[in-house]
Design a protein around this motif. Sequence first.
Motif, PDB file in Angstrom:
ATOM      1  N   GLY A 123       0.825  -1.206   0.000  1.00  0.00           N
ATOM      2  CA  GLY A 123       0.000   0.000   0.000  1.00  0.00           C
ATOM      3  C   GLY A 123       0.859   1.256   0.000  1.00  0.00           C
ATOM      4  O   GLY A 123       2.019   1.257  -0.394  1.00  0.00           O
ATOM      5  N   GLU A 124       0.257   2.343   0.468  1.00  0.00           N
ATOM      6  CA  GLU A 124       0.958   3.625   0.478  1.00  0.00           C
ATOM      7  C   GLU A 124       2.056   3.624   1.542  1.00  0.00           C
ATOM      8  O   GLU A 124       1.852   3.134   2.650  1.00  0.00           O
ATOM      9  CB  GLU A 124      -0.032   4.755   0.748  1.00  0.00           C
ATOM     10  CG  GLU A 124       0.556   6.112   0.532  1.00  0.00           C
ATOM     11  CD  GLU A 124      -0.485   7.218   0.591  1.00  0.00           C
ATOM     12  OE1 GLU A 124      -0.106   8.368   0.349  1.00  0.00           O
ATOM     13  OE2 GLU A 124      -1.658   6.933   0.888  1.00  0.00           O
ATOM     14  N   ILE A 125       3.206   4.166   1.187  1.00  0.00           N
ATOM     15  CA  ILE A 125       4.338   4.206   2.117  1.00  0.00           C
ATOM     16  C   ILE A 125       4.965   5.594   2.106  1.00  0.00           C
ATOM     17  O   ILE A 125       4.737   6.380   1.187  1.00  0.00           O
ATOM     18  CB  ILE A 125       5.416   3.153   1.776  1.00  0.00           C
ATOM     19  CG1 ILE A 125       6.055   3.450   0.427  1.00  0.00           C
ATOM     20  CG2 ILE A 125       4.836   1.762   1.813  1.00  0.00           C
ATOM     21  CD1 ILE A 125       7.325   2.684   0.186  1.00  0.00           C
ATOM     22  N   ASP A 126       5.740   5.888   3.151  1.00  0.00           N
ATOM     23  CA  ASP A 126       6.493   7.138   3.187  1.00  0.00           C
ATOM     24  C   ASP A 126       7.938   6.928   3.629  1.00  0.00           C
ATOM     25  O   ASP A 126       8.703   7.885   3.743  1.00  0.00           O
ATOM     26  CB  ASP A 126       5.810   8.181   4.070  1.00  0.00           C
ATOM     27  CG  ASP A 126       5.679   7.753   5.511  1.00  0.00           C
ATOM     28  OD1 ASP A 126       6.161   6.660   5.869  1.00  0.00           O
ATOM     29  OD2 ASP A 126       5.082   8.516   6.294  1.00  0.00           O
ATOM     30  N   ALA A 127       8.337   5.671   3.866  1.00  0.00           N
ATOM     31  CA  ALA A 127       9.723   5.372   4.246  1.00  0.00           C
ATOM     32  C   ALA A 127      10.048   3.930   3.880  1.00  0.00           C
ATOM     33  O   ALA A 127       9.157   3.080   3.784  1.00  0.00           O
ATOM     34  CB  ALA A 127       9.923   5.589   5.735  1.00  0.00           C
TER      35      ALA A 127
END
Length: 153
Positions: A123-127
């Motif tokens: 899914g969506e990640i930021d790291a």
Amino acid sequence: MKLTSRIPAYTLAELIVVMILTTIVVGLAFSTLRLVQSHMTAIQANYDKKREVGQFNSLIELDFNRFNNITYDKNTDVLTFKNPLDSLNYQFSESKIIMGEQTLNIPISEKVFFYDGEKREAGEIDAIRVVMDSLNKAQFFVFKVNDPTRKIN
């Protein structure tokens, strides 16, 4: 009157000894050259791996900060970067990473994805934290600061 004069010359035994010693020295020189060449090949391979790892680290940091939406699909092992104007895929495999038209031969042993400080499988990640098999388990952590408006939407 007998004229006997000796011509100064080397004997056959002396010449054979010199040839044997020359052969030994040349053999040692060639074996040393072979050893140096193998070390240079190993150093070049190590340098190439370090360069590829550094290149991957730089590119993924740039892409994390350049794109707004980053998602990971666990089934296809693809990291997708998207913004309104462009998109980019990182296809991971056991021994290489394909980034658009570029391929890096970096074996990755572990990828851990995060979103808002929590681990995510997909899914969506930021790291992302990446551990590589090469270069003594080299690892790095890349993150992006999320835009506050993303929480509202």
